[in-house]
Design a protein around this motif. Sequence first.
Motif, PDB file in Angstrom:
ATOM      1  N   GLU A  29       0.830  -1.209   0.000  1.00  0.00           N
ATOM      2  CA  GLU A  29       0.000   0.000   0.000  1.00  0.00           C
ATOM      3  C   GLU A  29       0.866   1.262   0.000  1.00  0.00           C
ATOM      4  OE1 GLU A  29      -3.598   0.257   0.032  1.00  0.00           O
ATOM      5  OE2 GLU A  29      -3.184  -1.744  -0.745  1.00  0.00           O
ATOM      6  N   TYR A  30       1.907   1.268   0.800  1.00  0.00           N
ATOM      7  CA  TYR A  30       2.775   2.454   0.875  1.00  0.00           C
ATOM      8  C   TYR A  30       3.454   2.716  -0.466  1.00  0.00           C
ATOM      9  CZ  TYR A  30       6.771   5.384   2.210  1.00  0.00           C
ATOM     10  OH  TYR A  30       7.721   6.385   2.274  1.00  0.00           O
ATOM     11  N   ARG A  31       4.029   1.696  -1.038  1.00  0.00           N
ATOM     12  CA  ARG A  31       4.756   1.895  -2.289  1.00  0.00           C
ATOM     13  C   ARG A  31       3.821   2.222  -3.450  1.00  0.00           C
ATOM     14  NH1 ARG A  31       8.984  -3.082  -1.109  1.00  0.00           N
ATOM     15  NH2 ARG A  31      10.642  -1.781  -0.206  1.00  0.00           N
ATOM     16  N   THR A  32       2.652   1.638  -3.462  1.00  0.00           N
ATOM     17  CA  THR A  32       1.708   1.864  -4.570  1.00  0.00           C
ATOM     18  C   THR A  32       1.101   3.257  -4.506  1.00  0.00           C
ATOM     19  OG1 THR A  32       1.168  -0.497  -4.651  1.00  0.00           O
ATOM     20  CG2 THR A  32      -0.396   1.022  -5.671  1.00  0.00           C
ATOM     21  N   ARG A  33       0.775   3.714  -3.303  1.00  0.00           N
ATOM     22  CA  ARG A  33       0.041   4.969  -3.132  1.00  0.00           C
ATOM     23  C   ARG A  33       0.947   6.193  -2.953  1.00  0.00           C
ATOM     24  NH1 ARG A  33      -5.449   4.457  -0.944  1.00  0.00           N
ATOM     25  NH2 ARG A  33      -6.123   2.283  -1.033  1.00  0.00           N
ATOM     26  N   PHE A  34       2.245   6.008  -2.853  1.00  0.00           N
ATOM     27  CA  PHE A  34       3.145   7.119  -2.514  1.00  0.00           C
ATOM     28  C   PHE A  34       3.039   8.260  -3.525  1.00  0.00           C
ATOM     29  CE2 PHE A  34       7.105   9.487  -2.463  1.00  0.00           C
ATOM     30  CZ  PHE A  34       7.326   9.661  -1.106  1.00  0.00           C
ATOM     31  N   ARG A  35       2.933   9.481  -2.963  1.00  0.00           N
ATOM     32  CA  ARG A  35       2.925  10.693  -3.782  1.00  0.00           C
ATOM     33  C   ARG A  35       4.140  11.539  -3.407  1.00  0.00           C
ATOM     34  NH1 ARG A  35      -3.211  12.923  -3.270  1.00  0.00           N
ATOM     35  NH2 ARG A  35      -2.507  13.134  -1.124  1.00  0.00           N
ATOM     36  N   PRO A  36       4.985  11.873  -4.373  1.00  0.00           N
ATOM     37  CA  PRO A  36       6.190  12.650  -4.059  1.00  0.00           C
ATOM     38  C   PRO A  36       5.849  13.970  -3.370  1.00  0.00           C
ATOM     39  CG  PRO A  36       6.303  11.768  -6.275  1.00  0.00           C
ATOM     40  CD  PRO A  36       4.909  11.507  -5.782  1.00  0.00           C
ATOM     41  N   ASP A  93      11.053  12.319  -2.778  1.00  0.00           N
ATOM     42  CA  ASP A  93      10.510  12.163  -4.127  1.00  0.00           C
ATOM     43  C   ASP A  93      10.182  10.716  -4.463  1.00  0.00           C
ATOM     44  OD1 ASP A  93      13.021  11.080  -4.401  1.00  0.00           O
ATOM     45  OD2 ASP A  93      13.700  12.442  -5.981  1.00  0.00           O
ATOM     46  N   ARG A  94      10.458   9.806  -3.525  1.00  0.00           N
ATOM     47  CA  ARG A  94      10.130   8.401  -3.728  1.00  0.00           C
ATOM     48  C   ARG A  94       9.877   7.767  -2.362  1.00  0.00           C
ATOM     49  NH1 ARG A  94      13.977   4.814  -2.282  1.00  0.00           N
ATOM     50  NH2 ARG A  94      16.072   5.600  -1.801  1.00  0.00           N
ATOM     51  N   PRO A  95       9.231   6.601  -2.326  1.00  0.00           N
ATOM     52  CA  PRO A  95       8.997   5.949  -1.035  1.00  0.00           C
ATOM     53  C   PRO A  95      10.310   5.630  -0.333  1.00  0.00           C
ATOM     54  CG  PRO A  95       7.746   4.864  -2.789  1.00  0.00           C
ATOM     55  CD  PRO A  95       8.681   5.829  -3.457  1.00  0.00           C
ATOM     56  N   TYR A  96      10.290   5.749   0.976  1.00  0.00           N
ATOM     57  CA  TYR A  96      11.445   5.337   1.780  1.00  0.00           C
ATOM     58  C   TYR A  96      10.908   4.516   2.942  1.00  0.00           C
ATOM     59  CZ  TYR A  96      16.037   5.286   3.947  1.00  0.00           C
ATOM     60  OH  TYR A  96      17.243   4.872   4.469  1.00  0.00           O
ATOM     61  N   LEU A  97      11.272   3.244   2.961  1.00  0.00           N
ATOM     62  CA  LEU A  97      10.677   2.280   3.875  1.00  0.00           C
ATOM     63  C   LEU A  97      11.712   1.731   4.843  1.00  0.00           C
ATOM     64  CD1 LEU A  97       8.208   0.400   4.602  1.00  0.00           C
ATOM     65  CD2 LEU A  97       9.163  -1.213   2.929  1.00  0.00           C
ATOM     66  N   MET A  98      11.379   1.799   6.126  1.00  0.00           N
ATOM     67  CA  MET A  98      12.199   1.187   7.169  1.00  0.00           C
ATOM     68  C   MET A  98      11.349   0.145   7.900  1.00  0.00           C
ATOM     69  SD  MET A  98      14.661   2.881  10.043  1.00  0.00           S
ATOM     70  CE  MET A  98      13.449   3.956  10.792  1.00  0.00           C
ATOM     71  N   LEU A  99      11.926  -1.020   8.143  1.00  0.00           N
ATOM     72  CA  LEU A  99      11.215  -2.115   8.792  1.00  0.00           C
ATOM     73  C   LEU A  99      11.889  -2.498  10.093  1.00  0.00           C
ATOM     74  CD1 LEU A  99      10.522  -4.418   5.710  1.00  0.00           C
ATOM     75  CD2 LEU A  99       9.067  -2.620   6.667  1.00  0.00           C
ATOM     76  N   GLY A 100      11.062  -2.736  11.115  1.00  0.00           N
ATOM     77  CA  GLY A 100      11.568  -3.222  12.385  1.00  0.00           C
ATOM     78  C   GLY A 100      11.936  -4.692  12.300  1.00  0.00           C
ATOM     79  N   PHE A 101      13.065  -5.061  12.892  1.00  0.00           N
ATOM     80  CA  PHE A 101      13.553  -6.441  12.836  1.00  0.00           C
ATOM     81  C   PHE A 101      14.396  -6.691  14.079  1.00  0.00           C
ATOM     82  CE2 PHE A 101      16.314  -9.908  11.324  1.00  0.00           C
ATOM     83  CZ  PHE A 101      15.371 -10.737  10.703  1.00  0.00           C
TER      84      PHE A 101
END
Length: 328
Positions: A199-206, A211-219
């Motif tokens: 959802e985040y990557r598909t819906r991202f609006r700059p 200007d692009r999605p930036y995703l951080m994941l907990g691990f």
Amino acid sequence: MTRYSLLDLVPVVQGGTIAGALANAADLARHAEALGYNRYWVAEHHGMEGVGSAATAVVIAHAGHATSKIRIGAGGIMLPNHAPLIIAEQFGTLDALFPGRVDLGLGRAPGSDGRVARAIRRNLDSDEGAFPRDVLELQSYFADDGQAGIRAVPGAGARPEMWILGSSTFGAHLAAALGLPYAFASHFAPGLLDEAIREYRTRFRPSAVFDRPYLMLGFNIFAGETDAEAEYLASSQQQAFVALRTGNPGRMPPPVEGYLDSLPPQQRAILNQVLSASAIGGPDRVRDQVQAFLARTQPDELIIGSAMFDHDARKRSVAIAAEVMQGL
């Protein structure tokens, strides 16, 4: 190479003190900086004996004074607990003290149970739209655009890097709509991970920020010199999760040999699901498990949790995690 950062709930261990937990936090932040970690984040939780980071902005300043380069911030501030103006003032102050280093991750969970949330907020009347409106109000204070009708001092003109946090698709949609970076809490709530990423990557609006999605994941990474040692060290966090899920949270307990195998099948299944975004083992096993997670999710950054009873063992785990990330 995927960037790597560190998440610290400033654990207060059985037999320990708040002062000791805070001293460990500063030491851990220095350690992470020396090992090339990108960020050191602390999280807002209230009414929990085993978490020492309730006064989150104060702990961030404590870590900032102990370090010189690593980014420091909140993962996160639970915005419904606060007036946006107060957060603008707190993080405007942090930005003035540590320019170019401050992150402000925002979540909409209470970071507590209902009783504690009521003590913080005095009332729990809210609606689903309140969190997005509060985020926009907070952005307005930092932008100093006059829309809020008052000026945040400190705060006006400050430039902390704002993040949206979440464990569902709600935060993913908001981060995408605002063009902000997004951090997903897969380290303890991995159920909707794949859907939220999509959802985040598909819906991202700059936006003017990204200007692009930036995703951080907990691990989670619980590393030792051997697989057996790591499994032993991880049992403290496993016990803490079980205690939390059964309504009996407390200070972090010492590790127990064979803890996971001692659990009834139902509790073990719950724990395995909750901690499914985790690597537990010696360096080789950790490398394989991290590599598999990165291949599946393709994040820009991992934020690593590694809470342990023994501080020196935790520092070794954090060092092994850094070596693994640098080698991928």
